[in-house]
Design a protein around this motif. Structure first.
Motif, PDB file in Angstrom:
ATOM      1  N   LEU A 142      43.888  41.796  54.352  1.00 44.21           N
ATOM      2  CA  LEU A 142      44.108  43.042  54.065  1.00 44.21           C
ATOM      3  C   LEU A 142      43.621  44.300  55.002  1.00 44.21           C
ATOM      4  N   VAL A 143      44.196  45.330  55.353  1.00 42.46           N
ATOM      5  CA  VAL A 143      43.118  46.800  55.809  1.00 42.46           C
ATOM      6  C   VAL A 143      43.157  47.499  55.447  1.00 42.46           C
ATOM      7  N   ALA A 144      42.287  48.703  55.145  1.00 39.05           N
ATOM      8  CA  ALA A 144      41.998  49.547  54.586  1.00 39.05           C
ATOM      9  C   ALA A 144      40.866  50.561  54.791  1.00 39.05           C
ATOM     10  N   HIS A 145      41.333  51.654  55.033  1.00 39.40           N
ATOM     11  CA  HIS A 145      40.346  52.874  54.715  1.00 39.40           C
ATOM     12  C   HIS A 145      39.538  53.111  53.845  1.00 39.40           C
ATOM     13  N   HIS A 146      38.051  52.786  54.184  1.00 39.10           N
ATOM     14  CA  HIS A 146      36.647  52.740  52.948  1.00 39.10           C
ATOM     15  C   HIS A 146      37.579  51.216  51.982  1.00 39.10           C
ATOM     16  N   SER A 147      37.249  50.993  53.083  1.00 37.48           N
ATOM     17  CA  SER A 147      37.671  49.326  51.913  1.00 37.48           C
ATOM     18  C   SER A 147      37.131  49.254  51.187  1.00 37.48           C
ATOM     19  N   PRO A 148      35.351  48.908  50.431  1.00 42.22           N
ATOM     20  CA  PRO A 148      34.896  49.117  49.323  1.00 42.22           C
ATOM     21  C   PRO A 148      35.668  49.685  48.311  1.00 42.22           C
ATOM     22  N   LEU A 149      35.874  50.951  48.367  1.00 42.69           N
ATOM     23  CA  LEU A 149      36.491  51.817  46.970  1.00 42.69           C
ATOM     24  C   LEU A 149      38.069  51.099  46.995  1.00 42.69           C
ATOM     25  N   ASP A 150      38.760  51.033  47.431  1.00 44.27           N
ATOM     26  CA  ASP A 150      39.993  50.419  46.810  1.00 44.27           C
ATOM     27  C   ASP A 150      40.152  48.215  46.733  1.00 44.27           C
ATOM     28  N   LEU A 151      39.256  47.785  47.378  1.00 45.54           N
ATOM     29  CA  LEU A 151      38.539  46.682  46.880  1.00 45.54           C
ATOM     30  C   LEU A 151      38.331  45.842  45.431  1.00 45.54           C
ATOM     31  N   GLY A 152      36.691  47.804  45.878  1.00 47.15           N
ATOM     32  CA  GLY A 152      36.640  47.507  44.137  1.00 47.15           C
ATOM     33  C   GLY A 152      36.940  47.632  42.730  1.00 47.15           C
ATOM     34  N   PHE A 153      38.702  48.171  43.094  1.00 50.76           N
ATOM     35  CA  PHE A 153      39.448  48.464  41.707  1.00 50.76           C
ATOM     36  C   PHE A 153      40.518  46.771  41.675  1.00 50.76           C
ATOM     37  N   LEU A 154      40.800  46.274  43.190  1.00 51.80           N
ATOM     38  CA  LEU A 154      41.648  45.539  42.875  1.00 51.80           C
ATOM     39  C   LEU A 154      40.710  44.228  42.113  1.00 51.80           C
ATOM     40  N   GLN A 155      39.731  43.562  42.639  1.00 53.77           N
ATOM     41  CA  GLN A 155      38.628  43.095  42.448  1.00 53.77           C
ATOM     42  C   GLN A 155      39.073  42.860  40.894  1.00 53.77           C
ATOM     43  N   VAL A 156      38.262  44.045  40.322  1.00 50.88           N
ATOM     44  CA  VAL A 156      38.293  43.810  38.817  1.00 50.88           C
ATOM     45  C   VAL A 156      39.445  44.010  37.872  1.00 50.88           C
ATOM     46  N   ALA A 157      40.467  45.084  38.743  1.00 53.84           N
ATOM     47  CA  ALA A 157      41.767  44.636  37.860  1.00 53.84           C
ATOM     48  C   ALA A 157      41.857  43.124  38.004  1.00 53.84           C
ATOM     49  N   ILE A 158      41.795  42.690  38.923  1.00 54.98           N
ATOM     50  CA  ILE A 158      42.534  40.816  39.068  1.00 54.98           C
ATOM     51  C   ILE A 158      41.380  39.648  38.088  1.00 54.98           C
ATOM     52  N   LYS A 159      40.365  39.985  38.090  1.00 54.59           N
ATOM     53  CA  LYS A 159      39.403  39.710  36.953  1.00 54.59           C
ATOM     54  C   LYS A 159      39.898  40.099  35.450  1.00 54.59           C
ATOM     55  N   GLN A 160      40.095  41.282  35.189  1.00 50.81           N
ATOM     56  CA  GLN A 160      40.285  41.461  33.908  1.00 50.81           C
ATOM     57  C   GLN A 160      41.738  41.320  34.073  1.00 50.81           C
ATOM     58  N   VAL A 161      42.513  40.748  34.622  1.00 51.12           N
ATOM     59  CA  VAL A 161      44.277  40.022  34.605  1.00 51.12           C
ATOM     60  C   VAL A 161      44.391  38.065  34.817  1.00 51.12           C
ATOM     61  N   THR A 162      43.580  37.983  35.437  1.00 50.05           N
ATOM     62  CA  THR A 162      43.477  36.527  35.750  1.00 50.05           C
ATOM     63  C   THR A 162      42.302  35.701  35.010  1.00 50.05           C
ATOM     64  N   GLY A 163      41.206  36.473  35.082  1.00 49.30           N
ATOM     65  CA  GLY A 163      39.830  35.880  34.092  1.00 49.30           C
ATOM     66  C   GLY A 163      38.887  35.514  35.179  1.00 49.30           C
ATOM     67  N   GLU A 164      39.370  35.709  36.013  1.00 46.46           N
ATOM     68  CA  GLU A 164      38.293  35.329  37.802  1.00 46.46           C
ATOM     69  C   GLU A 164      38.124  35.947  38.490  1.00 46.46           C
ATOM     70  N   SER A 165      37.360  36.322  38.856  1.00 40.73           N
ATOM     71  CA  SER A 165      36.681  36.855  39.650  1.00 40.73           C
ATOM     72  C   SER A 165      36.876  36.460  40.691  1.00 40.73           C
ATOM     73  N   ILE A 166      37.517  37.134  42.356  1.00 37.68           N
ATOM     74  CA  ILE A 166      37.863  37.340  43.788  1.00 37.68           C
ATOM     75  C   ILE A 166      37.507  38.357  44.336  1.00 37.68           C
ATOM     76  N   LYS A 167      37.162  37.751  45.490  1.00 34.51           N
ATOM     77  CA  LYS A 167      35.633  38.415  46.946  1.00 34.51           C
ATOM     78  C   LYS A 167      37.148  38.245  48.032  1.00 34.51           C
ATOM     79  N   LEU A 168      37.593  40.438  47.846  1.00 32.28           N
ATOM     80  CA  LEU A 168      38.942  40.189  49.073  1.00 32.28           C
ATOM     81  C   LEU A 168      38.225  40.537  50.038  1.00 32.28           C
ATOM     82  N   LEU A 169      38.704  39.903  51.582  1.00 33.70           N
ATOM     83  CA  LEU A 169      38.375  40.155  52.436  1.00 33.70           C
ATOM     84  C   LEU A 169      38.986  41.710  53.115  1.00 33.70           C
TER      85      LEU A 169
END
Length: 228
Positions: free
Chosen positions: A125-152
């Protein structure tokens, strides 16, 4: 080489610890990507619009994705998803311009996350201020899939911060905003706070940053991750 090996080892360990096959496969799909040179890499610029800044209490409204293949933005493959939320967008509409009735045509967060994971599999992934976007995505992924994931991700804000701090000790407020960063490279002004437009703006900024670093055929994805 060392940085690439370290990132691949990190992904391999995360895959080993993952409980679900889909998460294991997601991590493993990224292992080749971190060893690539930028001019041969497969990346994905991403941006989100949200109802606020707290991933634990606010919601994702839209996700914009634009592939970057071998150093070129793939505009014909750019995609955006509007996402249905619980409740109203409230006062956040003054920032992103998305209003409640527009989200009625959106997809569920489950569908959006499934789409996101499918589109980004095998890509960094490529993002500007990635901790913000990735933080939201990681929370949503855990809510949907039930498992945490660490995005790079390669963070264009962090890349720019390091570049500027080599020249000066203190950065003025607003110096690292996406528009300000783009202006230093002579990139055009785009309207802000639209997920797809901001993903494009971020992708273009990365290309300019890599060009400023030197030979596109020498810079590696792992180096960019390390710098950011």
């Amino acid at each position: 080489m060392v940085m690439g090996f370290a990132l691949r080892s990190q992904l391999c360990w995360r895959a080993f610890l993952s409980r679900s096959d889909s998460t294991k496969q997601y991590y493993r799909s990224q292992m080749p990507a971190v060893g690539q040179i930028f001019s041969e890499s497969s990346l994905m610029a991403v941006d989100l619009e949200m109802t606020g800044l707290d991933p634990n209490s606010d919601q994702i409204l839209s996700i914009g994705l634009i592939p970057i293949e071998k150093g070129q933005l793939q505009l014909s493959r750019a995609e955006q998803k509007l996402i249905q939320i619980n409740g109203s967008v409230g006062q956040s509409a003054t920032i992103h311009g998305i209003v409640d009735h527009q989200l009625q045509a959106g997809v569920s967060i489950d569908s959006a996350i499934e789409w996101f994971l499918e589109r980004t599999r095998g890509k960094l992934l490529v993002a500007h201020h990635s901790p913000l976007d990735l933080g939201f995505l990681q929370v949503a992924i855990k809510q949907v899939t039930g498992e945490s994931i660490k995005l790079l991700a390669i963070d264009t804000l962090a890349l720019e911060r390091k570049r500027l701090l080599r020249k000066q000790d203190v950065l003025k407020e607003g110096t690292l905003r996406l528009g300000a960063c783009r202006a230093r490279y002579g990139l055009p002004v785009y309207a802000a706070h639209n997920a797809l437009v901001d993903a494009l703006a971020c992708g273009e900024l990365l290309l300019a940053q890599v060009a400023a670093l030197g030979d596109l055929h020498q810079v590696t994805v792992a180096e960019l991750c390390h710098l950011s």
